[in-house]
Write an enzyme that holds these catalytic residues in place. Structure first.
Site, PDB file in Angstrom:
ATOM      1  N   LYS A  80       0.851  -1.205   0.000  1.00 10.10           N
ATOM      2  CA  LYS A  80       0.000   0.000   0.000  1.00 10.10           C
ATOM      3  C   LYS A  80       0.879   1.244   0.000  1.00 10.10           C
ATOM      4  O   LYS A  80       2.057   1.168   0.376  1.00 10.10           O
ATOM      5  CB  LYS A  80      -0.898  -0.030   1.235  1.00 10.10           C
TER       6      LYS A  80
ATOM      7  N   TYR B 167      14.783  31.200   4.206  1.00 11.65           N
ATOM      8  CA  TYR B 167      13.604  31.911   4.705  1.00 11.65           C
ATOM      9  C   TYR B 167      13.644  32.100   6.220  1.00 11.65           C
ATOM     10  O   TYR B 167      14.079  31.201   6.946  1.00 11.65           O
ATOM     11  CB  TYR B 167      12.332  31.127   4.396  1.00 11.65           C
TER      12      TYR B 167
END
Ligand SMILES: *Cc1c(COP(=O)(O)O)cnc(C)c1O
Length: 392
Positions: free
Chosen positions: A34, A276
Site C-alpha cells: 500500500k 527563509y
C-alpha cells in the site's frame, strides 16, 4: 543525479528471507505494498516480493490493486481498507480480494459478483480491539455464515489487525494477547459451525518480532520488510522474553536510501543568515552548499536545523529552513566538498557508492525520531518527483 531514492531490491528480498526463516516455511507471507509500497514503488517491490516467495500482496486502495494488475502482477491482492461501493466493479474486474466488515458491503459485493457470474474470494475482517475496520467479535460467526451462504462470495480468509504489537510495554503485550484470544475464539466458533475460515492471519511487523502466537497461517509485515524494526526483542519484559527465547534477534536492513547532490557552493561571512526566516546565522565565516531537495521531495521541514547530510563520509549540518525544493548545508570554512558531490539524506550503515567509506550512519528511523514521527511516514512522503533508482 539531482535527487533520487535508491531502492535495493536484493536487500528487500533478503528481508523477506529473514522473515521466512523466522516464521518457518509453513506460514505464508503477505507483503503490504500500500502507499506505493511505503514509498518504495509498488510494482517493483511486488515483483521482487513474488520472486522471493511471498504468497500475496496488500493494498489500501482499489486503484493501487488495479495498477498492479496492469503491471502484470498475478498474485492474490488483498484490499486492506474499506472500498467505496462505486469501486465494486473494479474490485471484481481486477480480482482484488476485499476485507469485509459488515453485511451491507458483503451483500453489495455478492450482488455484483452474481451479475458477473463469478465467485469472489473475500476475507472476513474481525475487530478485536483496534476499533477501526472489522466486525464486532460477537458478530463474526453470523457474517461468516452469510458469506458462506451467499451465492457468489467465497470465504477465503479471516483476519484481524493488532494495535500495539510493536510495543514492548507489559500492558501492550497483554493487550495484544487479549486481541489474539478474542480472534482465536471467533475463528473457533466459525470452524465449529462447520465453516472453513480460509487463511487465518493477524501478524503485522510488531507481531513478527514479538508475538509468535499471532503468526497463524500467514503474516503481513510491512515496515519490517522495508528494513525497520519498530521494537527490539530485548525490550520485552523478562517473562515475555522467556516465551520467545527460541527466537534469535531478527535483523533487517533499510531498503531505501535518499540522496541528493551539492548543486551550488558559496562563501558566507560571519553574521550572514541563510534561507527563509533567517533562521540560522553563521557564527564564523563558512561555506554553504545548496542541495536541490526540499520538503516537496519528502525531506520534512521540521528537520530544519536538526539533521545532517553525509558527503564523502563526513556529516554536515542542514542549516536554515528547509524550503519546498532546496535546503542548505554548512560545509565549514575549509571544505574539500566539491560541486555535484553526493549528499546522503538517509541510507544505512554502508554507502557502497561513496568514494570514502563512512563510519557515520543515519537512517529514516532516526530522521523520523528527530521530527517526531515514524519511519513509515518518512519513506511514504518521499514524493513522486524523486526518481526511484532500482538496484539489485
Ligand atoms: C499496513 C498494514 C499492515 C502492515 O503493518 P506494518 O506495521 O507495516 O507491519 C498489516 N496489516 C494491515 C491490515 C495493514 O493495514
Amino acid at each position: 543525479m539531482r535527487t533520487g531514492a535508491i531502492i535495493r531490491l536484493n536487500r528487500f528480498k533478503e528481508n523477506i528471507n529473514t522473515v521466512k526463516t523466522r516464521v518457518g516455511k509453513d506460514i505464508q507471507i503477505c507483503v503490504p505494498v500500500k502507499a506505493d509500497a511505503y514509498g518504495h514503488g509498488a510494482l517493483q517491490i511486488s515483483k521482487a516480493a513474488i520472486e522471493a516467495g511471498a504468497y500475496c500482496l496488500g493494498v489500501a486502495d482499489v486503484t493501487e490493486g488495479v495498477e498492479l494488475r496492469k503491471g502484470g502482477i498475478q498474485a492474490p491482492i488483498l484490499l486492506f481498507s474499506q472500498a467505496h461501493p462505486s469501486e465494486i466493479p473494479l474490485i471484481i474486474k481486477a480480482k482484488i480480494i476485499p476485507f469485509i466488515s459488515d453485511e451491507e458491503f458483503a451483500a453489495s459485493l455478492n450482488k455484483q459478483a452474481e451479475t458477473e457470474k463469478i465467485k469472489l474470494p473475500v476475507h472476513l475482517k474481525i475487530d478485536t480491539g483496534m476499533n477501526r475496520m472489522g466486525c464486532p467479535v460477537n458478530e463474526a460467526l453470523a457474517l461468516a455464515a452469510m458469506i458462506k451462504n451467499s451465492s457468489s462470495l467465497e470465504l477465503a480468509g479471516t483476519v484481524t489487525h493488532l494495535s500495539v504489537s510493536d510495543s514492548a510495554n507489559k500492558s501492550d503485550i497483554d493487550f495484544t494477547n487479549t486481541q489474539l484470544a478474542r480472534f482465536k475464539k471467533a475463528v473457533s466458533a466459525i470452524k465449529n459451525a462447520g465453516i472453513n475460515p480460509g487463511i487465518v492471519h493477524a501478524a503485522n511487523s510488531g507481531a513478527v518480532i514479538l508475538h509468535p502466537n499471532a503468526w497463524l497461517d500467514m503474516v503481513r509485515p510491512g515496515i519490517l520488510l522495508y528494513g525497520f524494526k519498530t521494537v527490539q526483542e530485548y525490550e520485552a519484559p523478562v517473562e515475555h522474553l522467556k516465551k520467545i527465547s527460541k527466537l534469535s534477534s531478527i535483523i533487517v536492513k533499510p531498503v531505501m536510501e535518499l540522496k541528493s547532490a551539492v548543486s551550488l557552493i558559496k562563501k558566507l561571512n560571519k553574521g550572514e543568515a541563510v534561507s527563509y526566516g533567517r533562521a540560522w546565522t553563521a557564527k564564523k565565516d563558512t561555506t554553504i552548499g545548496i542541495l536541490s531537495i526540499g520538503y516537496a521531495d519528502g525531506l520534512p521541514r521540521l528537520a530544519s536545523n536538526r539533521w545532517q547530510v553525509i558527503i564523502n563520509g563526513e556529516a554536515f549540518p542542514l542549516v536554515g529552513r528547509i524550503t519546498m525544493d532546496q535546503c542548505c548545508v554548512d560545509l565549514g570554512a575549509n571544505t574539500s566538498v566539491k560541486r555535484w558531490d553526493e549528499a546522503i539524506i538517509f541510507g544505512d550503515d554502508i554507502y557502497p557508492e561513496q568514494p570514502k567509506k563512512s563510519a557515520i550512519t543515519q537512517n529514516a528511523a532516526e530522521l523520523a525520531s528527530v521530527v517526531r514521527t515514524i519511519p513509515y511516514e518518512i519513506t511514504c512522503n518521499v514524493s513522486k518527483r524523486v526518481k526511484r533508482i532500482y538496484k539489485l
